[in-house]
Enzyme design. Structure first.
Site, PDB file in Angstrom:
ATOM      1  N   THR A   4      11.432  -5.235 -17.276  1.00  0.00           N
ATOM      2  CA  THR A   4      11.298  -4.556 -18.198  1.00  0.00           C
ATOM      3  C   THR A   4      12.342  -4.208 -19.187  1.00  0.00           C
ATOM      4  OG1 THR A   4      11.169  -2.035 -18.531  1.00  0.00           O
ATOM      5  CG2 THR A   4      12.393  -2.751 -16.568  1.00  0.00           C
ATOM      6  N   ASP A   5      11.866  -3.800 -20.556  1.00  0.00           N
ATOM      7  CA  ASP A   5      12.916  -3.725 -21.563  1.00  0.00           C
ATOM      8  C   ASP A   5      13.770  -2.491 -21.431  1.00  0.00           C
ATOM      9  OD1 ASP A   5      11.283  -1.545 -22.127  1.00  0.00           O
ATOM     10  OD2 ASP A   5      10.848  -1.972 -24.320  1.00  0.00           O
ATOM     11  N   GLU A   6      13.445  -1.660 -20.486  1.00  0.00           N
ATOM     12  CA  GLU A   6      14.261  -0.456 -20.107  1.00  0.00           C
ATOM     13  C   GLU A   6      15.781  -1.145 -19.641  1.00  0.00           C
ATOM     14  OE1 GLU A   6      12.935   3.041 -18.271  1.00  0.00           O
ATOM     15  OE2 GLU A   6      10.932   2.698 -18.954  1.00  0.00           O
ATOM     16  N   LEU A  11       0.867  -1.102   0.006  1.00  0.00           N
ATOM     17  CA  LEU A  11      -0.067  -0.057  -0.047  1.00  0.00           C
ATOM     18  C   LEU A  11       0.888   1.177  -0.119  1.00  0.00           C
ATOM     19  CD1 LEU A  11      -2.833  -1.007   2.375  1.00  0.00           C
ATOM     20  CD2 LEU A  11      -2.646  -1.197  -0.071  1.00  0.00           C
ATOM     21  N   ALA A  65      18.585   0.245 -13.873  1.00  0.00           N
ATOM     22  CA  ALA A  65      19.715  -0.149 -13.283  1.00  0.00           C
ATOM     23  C   ALA A  65      19.576  -1.174 -12.098  1.00  0.00           C
ATOM     24  CB  ALA A  65      20.723   0.724 -12.639  1.00  0.00           C
ATOM     25  N   TYR A  71      16.109   3.390 -11.858  1.00  0.00           N
ATOM     26  CA  TYR A  71      14.964   2.410 -12.101  1.00  0.00           C
ATOM     27  C   TYR A  71      15.433   1.147 -12.951  1.00  0.00           C
ATOM     28  CZ  TYR A  71      11.343   0.349 -14.316  1.00  0.00           C
ATOM     29  OH  TYR A  71      10.352  -0.825 -15.048  1.00  0.00           O
ATOM     30  N   LYS A 100       1.939   7.832 -15.210  1.00  0.00           N
ATOM     31  CA  LYS A 100       2.445   7.168 -16.267  1.00  0.00           C
ATOM     32  C   LYS A 100       2.087   8.306 -17.477  1.00  0.00           C
ATOM     33  CE  LYS A 100       4.011   3.828 -13.849  1.00  0.00           C
ATOM     34  NZ  LYS A 100       5.423   3.882 -13.802  1.00  0.00           N
ATOM     35  N   LYS A 120      16.276  -2.791 -11.568  1.00  0.00           N
ATOM     36  CA  LYS A 120      15.643  -3.787 -12.539  1.00  0.00           C
ATOM     37  C   LYS A 120      16.639  -4.903 -13.021  1.00  0.00           C
ATOM     38  CE  LYS A 120      12.086  -4.848 -12.692  1.00  0.00           C
ATOM     39  NZ  LYS A 120      11.217  -5.676 -11.865  1.00  0.00           N
TER      40      LYS A 120
END
Length: 321
Positions: free
Chosen positions: A176-178, A88, A204, A202, A241, A206
């Site tokens: 993610t593809d990032e 939450l 990095a 972010y 987003k 992931k």
């Protein structure tokens, strides 16, 4: 799709009675994935336990997408159980899945994926894990990278550790593809063989989580599958987003914040399509295999903003340009 992993294929619906799904409700795609999963009719859907990070927030003045609702054929016609485990944080809204929570077989657990004891209590007795849980907003990662390291790296380590301890039979890690970096205008789409080139805290963190999941497979035998998806969009996505933010800014007649010249190119994947891919990979994927999930809908940010304005002008006439 390669031939099914024998270990995964051998788990029939009657054997898989409880599935744990770990999500961060800051990602609109995660709740939509659960809702899509629960809408699927048929006896071959295992029960779901969702583990996430989330804090109720007021609804925006303009609701993004369509209201969530409907009859859940899976819950209505099976003995499957759904447990949602969620921290939450700021980014979620339980009202988005209120009709799911109202089902007698759906349980909500308020806890943090970094709390090993809480994860152990909830994961014990489950056959599979789908791990969405992550801090996911690039701008926030620049302002507070420590939160991203804690959740995306330490949290993933906790989940992998507990999954080995309780004997989870499938661990699907959602990424993610990032992690691959930026796609140039004349470049081919990313593939599973593309090297990691993360460009933000972010991406990095992931990428680090992807490496942790792989390491837990090779070191401890955790049956890991990994997916790297492109940008998701769909109903009830968080207003921070890109697409919902552009919609809300247009409807409120506010400037549209696009970085630089808007030339950054991303692929855009509808959440229901992502859900279908996840179910296919969970059901048929190979252990230690990575699967990229995309839609072949590559647009620059400026092109996407233009599409948003065109659609809004058709439904709510106004010169948004």
């Amino acid at each position: 799709m390669p031939e099914a992993d024998p270990m995964l294929h051998s788990l029939t619906a009657s054997q898989v009675r409880r599935l744990i799904v770990l999500v961060n409700s800051g990602k609109g795609r995660n709740w939509d994935w659960l809702l899509t999963w629960l809408r699927k009719a048929g006896p071959d859907r295992p029960p779901v336990l969702v583990v996430a990070n989330f804090t109720p927030v007021p609804r925006p003045s303009y609701r993004v997408g369509v209201p969530v609702g409907g009859t859940w054929s899976l819950l209505a016609n099976s003995d499957d159980q759904v447990t949602i485990f969620d921290k939450l944080t700021y980014a979620g809204n339980l009202e988005s899945i209120r009709d799911v929570l109202d089902d007698r077989r759906c349980t909500f657990v308020h806890a943090d994926i970094c709390d090993q004891e809480a994860v152990l209590r909830s994961m014990d007795g489950h056959d599979a894990v789908v791990h969405f849980a992550a801090e996911s907003h690039v701008d926030r990662s620049i302002k507070d990278p420590y939160a991203f390291v804690r959740t995306n790296c330490f949290g993933t380590n906790v989940l992998c550790d507990v999954a080995v301890r309780v004997g989870v039979q499938r661990f699907l890690h959602i990424s993610t593809d990032e992690v691959y970096g930026s796609l140039q205008p004349d470049a081919d789409p990313f593939t599973e063989q593309h090297r990691f080139e993360p460009n933000s805290p972010y991406s990095a963190t992931k990428a680090a989580a992807d490496h942790l999941a792989r390491a837990w497979h090779h070191t401890y035998g955790l049956p890991v599958l990994t997916t790297n998806c492109s940008n998701n969009y769909g109903p009830c996505q968080n207003p921070e987003k890109f697409i919902p933010r552009m919609i809300l800014q247009c409807l409120q007649h506010q400037p549209l914040p696009v970085y630089g010249r808007g030339a950054n190119i991303r692929d855009w994947l509808y959440v229901d399509d992502h859900a279908e891919a996840i179910w296919m990979i969970l059901s048929r994927g190979h252990r230690a295999q990575t699967y990229d999930i995309g839609a072949h809908q590559e647009l620059s940010n400026l092109e996407l903003v233009g599409l948003v304005m065109d659609i809004l002008e058709a439904f709510k006439p106004f010169d948004y340009r």
